[in-house]
Design a protein around this motif. Structure first.
Motif, short mmCIF file in Angstrom:
data_model
loop_
_atom_site.label_atom_id
_atom_site.label_comp_id
_atom_site.label_asym_id
_atom_site.label_seq_id
_atom_site.Cartn_x
_atom_site.Cartn_y
_atom_site.Cartn_z
N ARG A 159 64.69 50.42 50.56
CA ARG A 159 64.51 49.82 51.69
C ARG A 159 63.45 50.08 52.67
NH1 ARG A 159 69.86 49.12 55.66
NH2 ARG A 159 70.92 47.67 54.30
N HIS A 192 60.82 47.32 52.24
CA HIS A 192 60.94 46.35 53.27
C HIS A 192 60.39 46.65 54.44
CE1 HIS A 192 62.27 43.48 50.24
NE2 HIS A 192 63.39 44.10 50.10
N LYS A 201 62.03 41.62 45.85
CA LYS A 201 63.08 40.73 46.30
C LYS A 201 63.48 39.68 45.11
CE LYS A 201 64.08 39.31 50.64
NZ LYS A 201 63.35 39.59 52.01
N GLN A 246 65.94 41.27 43.19
CA GLN A 246 67.34 41.56 43.86
C GLN A 246 67.91 40.16 43.58
OE1 GLN A 246 65.86 42.62 47.61
NE2 GLN A 246 67.13 44.54 47.66
N ALA A 247 67.22 39.02 43.65
CA ALA A 247 67.75 37.71 43.56
C ALA A 247 68.09 37.43 42.43
CB ALA A 247 66.83 36.80 44.15
N LEU A 261 71.63 39.03 40.97
CA LEU A 261 72.61 38.19 41.50
C LEU A 261 72.51 36.52 40.92
CD1 LEU A 261 72.84 39.45 44.82
CD2 LEU A 261 74.59 39.88 43.17
N ALA A 268 70.15 34.45 41.27
CA ALA A 268 69.84 33.72 41.89
C ALA A 268 68.40 33.33 41.92
CB ALA A 268 70.08 33.76 43.62
N SER A 276 64.48 32.48 43.12
CA SER A 276 63.70 32.49 44.30
C SER A 276 62.21 32.29 44.08
CB SER A 276 63.90 34.12 44.90
OG SER A 276 63.54 34.80 43.92
N ILE A 277 61.61 31.94 45.51
CA ILE A 277 60.30 31.56 45.32
C ILE A 277 59.58 32.90 44.86
CG2 ILE A 277 60.22 31.87 47.69
CD1 ILE A 277 57.76 29.70 46.60
N GLU A 278 59.73 34.09 45.26
CA GLU A 278 59.39 35.19 44.99
C GLU A 278 59.30 35.39 43.31
OE1 GLU A 278 61.73 35.07 47.27
OE2 GLU A 278 60.98 35.88 48.96
N ALA A 332 54.20 35.03 55.42
CA ALA A 332 55.73 35.47 55.82
C ALA A 332 55.51 36.10 57.09
CB ALA A 332 56.12 36.07 54.66
N GLU A 391 54.67 33.37 59.67
CA GLU A 391 55.63 32.55 59.94
C GLU A 391 56.56 33.15 60.82
OE1 GLU A 391 56.49 31.35 55.91
OE2 GLU A 391 54.26 30.69 55.97
N GLY A 392 57.16 34.50 60.49
CA GLY A 392 58.07 35.12 61.07
C GLY A 392 57.89 35.35 62.55
N LEU A 417 57.99 31.58 64.32
CA LEU A 417 59.31 31.28 64.40
C LEU A 417 60.09 31.90 65.44
CD1 LEU A 417 60.64 30.64 60.63
CD2 LEU A 417 60.41 29.06 62.50
#
Lengths: 73, 631
Positions: free
Chosen positions: B2, B5, B52, B55-56, B59, B61, B63-65, B95, B98-99, B102
């Motif tokens: 954690r 992040h 990231k 992690q994806a 599962l 998934a 990802s772009i990462e 990122a 953008e965060g 946004l």
């Protein structure tokens, strides 16, 4: 059928939507998943005897999106 | 895990510093320092990305990462340390920016949710206690002190206060509330003290509904957005196929992966939604609820507006200007009888008559029986042994009641002066006329001029009111057309006719009796003080503060939002082609490609942010006095 809303930290990439929706969609007991990108929320409808709220929260956390609060109804 | 992040921002800053250090070292000739700095920068900045991706992947998934991770490993393998360091840094920094941006575009919604009350002070069993907002139940007696927030919707039962209702209506001038008045959750007591009886709690309050509506609206997709989604659906797989082709032809893995990374349609995916969010957010702040991107799109195309008169162009708060008897009877006594019948009427004119009787301290305690409402015309009933018919000219004709020349002249004169003339007959004889007048809204002339300047070609007024009153209003406001003495279903018919003729029609009404017409138009607008449930459900656009200026603002805003969205779309599509061609021809490398990609995403967000500040140009003040009835 129960409904839960998870508040996440602000989502920034639209690709997160697909990632979360498809991963949760594969979880058994989950009926529908909607990611509200702009309010950074995940709305999940699920069958409570098949899957628990903790479990769903766990999946979202494991994907790398910490859940900050949740509401079950 | 954690903490990686958590400290992402620190990591980003550190890797940025290391890159700067590397460039200085390079200038100074310390090439080993440079290499070490770059590799360190790459490693630390890769950590969150790598994590990231993992992690994806766990599962299953995609990802772009993952793409970026592959690209970075590739770059490290062939010794392109500058590339690897700059790419990871840009990815994280992008990122971050953008965060931040946004967050700004979402700020109006955030501000709204922040205004939600958290706790309430209630009196239960004579004891004053502070409880959480979720524990308040219907019927609770809630206390609100100066500076306090109204926790639930309810009616004032004691005291009076000035309330700032901007959370609900967007209007910052405080409203005075006293016993019997409706107050809304989320509004704030400026000064004064009130106790209210809770009527709607939890998710049922108007405020909770507004938030839900805005949230939903911001997610809902416009046509442009759906088009972009479709485009992305074709685009993403074809890019993957293309990059495989590139690899097969050139046998250059780095080029193929670069192609993949750079071709990610970031600006394309985010461009349209972000305009929508800003536009809807701007509206919500001004008390204009626009239900989604599709509505924005359609609204911007509206060229014809149909207005209801009463309550939309006029204040809808009519007053009795005269009670005129044609016999020697006492006007107060006549008014008293009429008011006793009108007590059961839900029509606003009927309620106006009842209000007038109460103000004159008349005793209207007897209840009428055998009440029959003739929709759009009036009503008839028995009271105190008399048979009363109350309504417009048509109703008198229908009932074969004789309208003498004197009565007719008087009625016409009153109507010419802008009144609505209500005839009443007692025991089959017309005894008198009650005149009621309404006032044009103060901001009507200005708002209509603004609408016209923004592209509305035709403005029509429909009303159930009489010809003369309608004509006066229409002339004063410079409307193109008006139609009087219409029934609700005739209004619907009229709107549908306009649609058939190819107009894009917006219908504005006060929500309740105009609901069918509002529902049948392309875009339905409801004027609702505080917003009634019905208007919030049927209308596409809800004006919370009951001001026509909001209407003009909403229309201009929809045009600006669609314009903004198109700019973003053209820009994003253009950038994608520049990037793809640049990579294939060798002009754009991994780092520069990432830079252009991140910059383009930021540009579309910044462009959308302009909408937050959008305000229609101020026009010179039109002065319209509060004169009666030239309605």
């Amino acid at each position: 059928m129960k409904k839960a809303v998870f508040q996440l930290e602000p989502l920034t990439c639209p690709s997160c939507i697909k990632k979360i929706e498809s991963t949760l969609g594969k979880t058994s007991g989950v009926h529908s998943t909607k990611v509200l990108f702009n309010s950074s929320k995940v709305r999940v409808e699920f069958e409570e005897n098949q899957v628990g709220v903790q479990q769903i929260e766990g999946v979202i956390n494991k994907l790398g999106y910490p859940v900050t609060s949740k509401k079950v109804s | 895990m954690r903490w990686i992040h958590k400290y992402k921002n620190v990591i980003t800053a550190l890797s940025g510093l290391l890159i700067v250090l590397a460039f200085i070292a390079n200038k100074a000739g310390y090439s080993i320092t440079k290499e070490v700095a770059l590799i360190t920068a790459t490693v630390i900045a890769s950590l969150p990305i790598f994590l990231k991706a993992l992690q994806a992947l766990r599962l299953k998934a995609f990802s772009i990462e993952l793409l970026v991770t592959i690209a970075v490993i590739g770059a490290l393998y062939i010794g392109e340390y500058v590339e690897s360091a700059v790419v990871t840094f840009l990815f994280l920094f992008g990122a971050y920016l953008e965060g931040r941006t946004l967050e700004k575009t979402r700020s109006s919604l955030k501000k709204l949710t922040d205004m939600a009350p958290q706790e309430a002070t209630v009196i239960r069993q004579g004891e004053i206690m502070s409880i959480g907002i979720k524990e308040v139940v219907v019927g609770d007696r809630v206390i609100i002190r100066p500076g306090g927030k109204v926790p639930v919707d309810g009616k004032v039962i004691t005291g009076h206060a000035n309330l700032n209702e901007s959370a609900v209506t967007g209007e910052s001038v405080p409203a005075h509330k006293q016993i019997g008045d409706q107050v809304f959750s989320g509004t704030i007591v400026d000064d004064g003290y009130i106790e209210i009886s809770a009527e709607k709690v939890g998710d049922d309050t108007t405020f909770a509904k507004i938030i839900e509506l805005v949230e939903e609206a911001q997610e809902s997709k416009s046509k442009t957005q759906r088009f972009l989604d479709q485009f992305a659906n074709i685009y993403t797989p074809s890019v993957i196929v293309l990059s495989i082709l590139v690899f097969l032809i050139t046998n250059n893995l780095l080029l193929a992966v670069t192609f993949l990374v750079v071709a990610c349609p970031g600006a394309l995916v985010i461009g349209a939604p972000v305009s929508n969010v800003s536009g809807i957010g701007n509206g919500a702040k001004q008390g204009v609820l626009v239900k989604g991107g599709e509505v924005m799109d359609q609204f911007s195309k509206v060229d014809t507006i149909v207005f209801d008169k009463t309550g939309t162009l006029t204040k809808g708060k009519a007053e009795v200007t005269d009670v005129h008897p044609f016999t020697n009877e006492d006007p107060d006594e006549l008014l008293r009888l009429v008011a006793e019948v009108e007590k059961v009427s839900e029509h606003h004119l009927g309620q106006t008559i009842v209000k007038e009787a109460k103000q004159r301290n008349l005793d209207i305690s007897n209840d009428p029986n055998q009440v029959e409402v003739v929709k759009g015309n009036g009503l008839q009933a028995q009271v105190e042994g008399h048979y009363l018919v109350i309504g417009n000219r048509q109703l008198m004709n229908q009932q074969d009641l004789f309208i003498s020349e004197e009565i007719d002249n008087y009625a016409t004169r009153r109507e010419r002066e802008g009144n609505t003339a209500i005839f009443f007959a007692i025991n089959n004889e017309i005894k008198g006329i009650i005149s009621i007048a309404d006032q044009i809204r103060k901001d009507a002339v200005e708002a209509l001029a603004e609408l016209r300047a923004n592209g509305i070609k035709k403005m029509v007024m429909l009303t159930g009111d009489n010809q003369h009153t309608a004509q006066l209003v229409a002339e004063q406001l410079g409307l193109d057309e008006y139609h009087a003495e219409l029934l609700p279903e005739e209004k619907v018919e009229f709107v549908q006719n306009l649609k058939r003729k190819g107009h894009v029609v917006g219908m504005a009404g006060d929500g309740i009796n105009d609901a069918p017409a509002i529902a049948s138009a392309h875009i339905g607008l409801a004027m609702g003080e505080g917003g009634t449930d019905i208007s919030m459900e049927t209308a596409d656009v809800v004006l919370m503060a009951d001001r026509l200026k909001q209407f003009a603002h909403a229309y201009a805003l929809s045009k600006a939002t669609i314009r903004n969205m198109k700019q973003n779309m053209y820009f994003a599509v253009g950038i994608v082609f520049v990037l793809l061609i640049g990579v294939l021809t060798g002009y754009i490398h991994l780092a520069s490609g990432m830079f252009i990609h991140e910059a383009s995403v930021l540009i579309v967000i910044l462009n959308a942010m302009r909408l937050l500040k959008f305000r229609p140009q101020q026009r010179k003040e039109f002065n319209i006095k509060n004169q009666p009835a030239y309605t």
